[in-house]
Design an enzyme around this catalytic site. Structure first.
Site, PDB file in Angstrom:
ATOM      1  N   CYS A  56       0.824  -1.250   0.024  1.00  0.00           N
ATOM      2  CA  CYS A  56      -0.040   0.064  -0.053  1.00  0.00           C
ATOM      3  C   CYS A  56       0.886   1.351   0.049  1.00  0.00           C
ATOM      4  CB  CYS A  56      -0.927  -0.110   1.385  1.00  0.00           C
ATOM      5  SG  CYS A  56      -2.152   1.510   1.249  1.00  0.00           S
ATOM      6  N   GLU A  60      -3.087   0.764  -6.653  1.00  0.00           N
ATOM      7  CA  GLU A  60      -1.959  -0.203  -6.839  1.00  0.00           C
ATOM      8  C   GLU A  60      -1.811   0.132  -8.402  1.00  0.00           C
ATOM      9  OE1 GLU A  60      -0.045  -1.813  -4.899  1.00  0.00           O
ATOM     10  OE2 GLU A  60      -1.438  -2.379  -3.169  1.00  0.00           O
TER      11      GLU A  60
END
Length: 224
Positions: A2, A105
């Site tokens: 993350c 992402e």
């Protein structure tokens, strides 16, 4: 992993799913947070428990103890955090929650890397497990916090092999309790994480790659 996320709603939008107002020592603020591109190295609203009440503090996203001698880390693997020399003290005494709308992402494609925004299918906020160096209320730029990551669920591996550890609202509230032991925290992770089938994603603009960009258009779907 993350490395970016969105924290754009009002405080109440997130907090209402976790606790009653009497359980918080957090001023009411109806203004949306409005951060659609939260990046490491910036101060982030971090939720934790002190004196059996929830508190919200701006804490630097990154962790580098004095002996580290390297750039700050932003993530820690949940598989090893509870036992590692570096993270065990944080696991035991510095558990916290980062609330968000979803996270970003990047996936390689023919033109480089395509960013995706990943979020709950039902549109509810997500609660990412974090660990950090207390006291969070000190407000300086020393050791901050990390977001815990876990192996991506089956459908999310199409985007990345790792993902933030997302807890249900009920598990998130217990995760922050200071009287929970390290072993009990491991059980919370095992029983309270939100499974991959609860998430969906869409491609977003490559503009999210620039941390200066913060508009709501960054989480909107684009053709890829």
């Amino acid at each position: 992993m993350c490395g970016r996320f969105s924290q754009s709603m009002t405080r109440e939008d997130y907090l209402a799913l976790l606790s009653e107002e009497a359980e918080r020592d957090i001023p009411y603020d109806p203004k949306p947070i409005g951060r659609f591109n939260v990046a490491p190295g910036t101060k982030v609203l971090l939720l934790s428990e002190r004196d059996e009440q929830l508190h919200l503090d701006p804490v630097i996203w990154g962790y580098a103890p004095g002996w580290w001698g390297k750039p700050p880390l932003i993530n820690a693997r949940v598989e090893t955090a509870a036992t590692s020399r570096m993270f065990k003290p944080l696991w035991l005494h510095g558990r916290a929650i980062v609330f968000a709308d979803g996270w970003f992402e990047w996936k390689k494609d023919g033109e480089g890397k395509q960013p995706y925004f990943i979020y709950r299918t039902d549109g509810q906020p997500i609660f990412m497990a974090a660990i950090g160096s207390k006291p969070f209320e000190r407000g300086d730029d020393t050791e901050g916090f990390l977001i815990l990551t876990t192996a991506a669920g089956k459908n999310l591996t199409d985007i990345h092999v790792r993902q933030p550890l997302v807890l249900s609202p009920e598990a998130a509230r217990v995760w922050m309790q200071q009287d929970i032991s390290g072993m009990e925290a491991e059980m919370i992770v095992e029983d309270g994480s939100v499974s991959a089938e609860h998430f969906t994603w869409h491609a977003v603009s490559r503009a999210v790659g620039n941390v200066k960009n913060q508009g709501s258009e960054l989480i909107k779907s684009v053709s890829n």
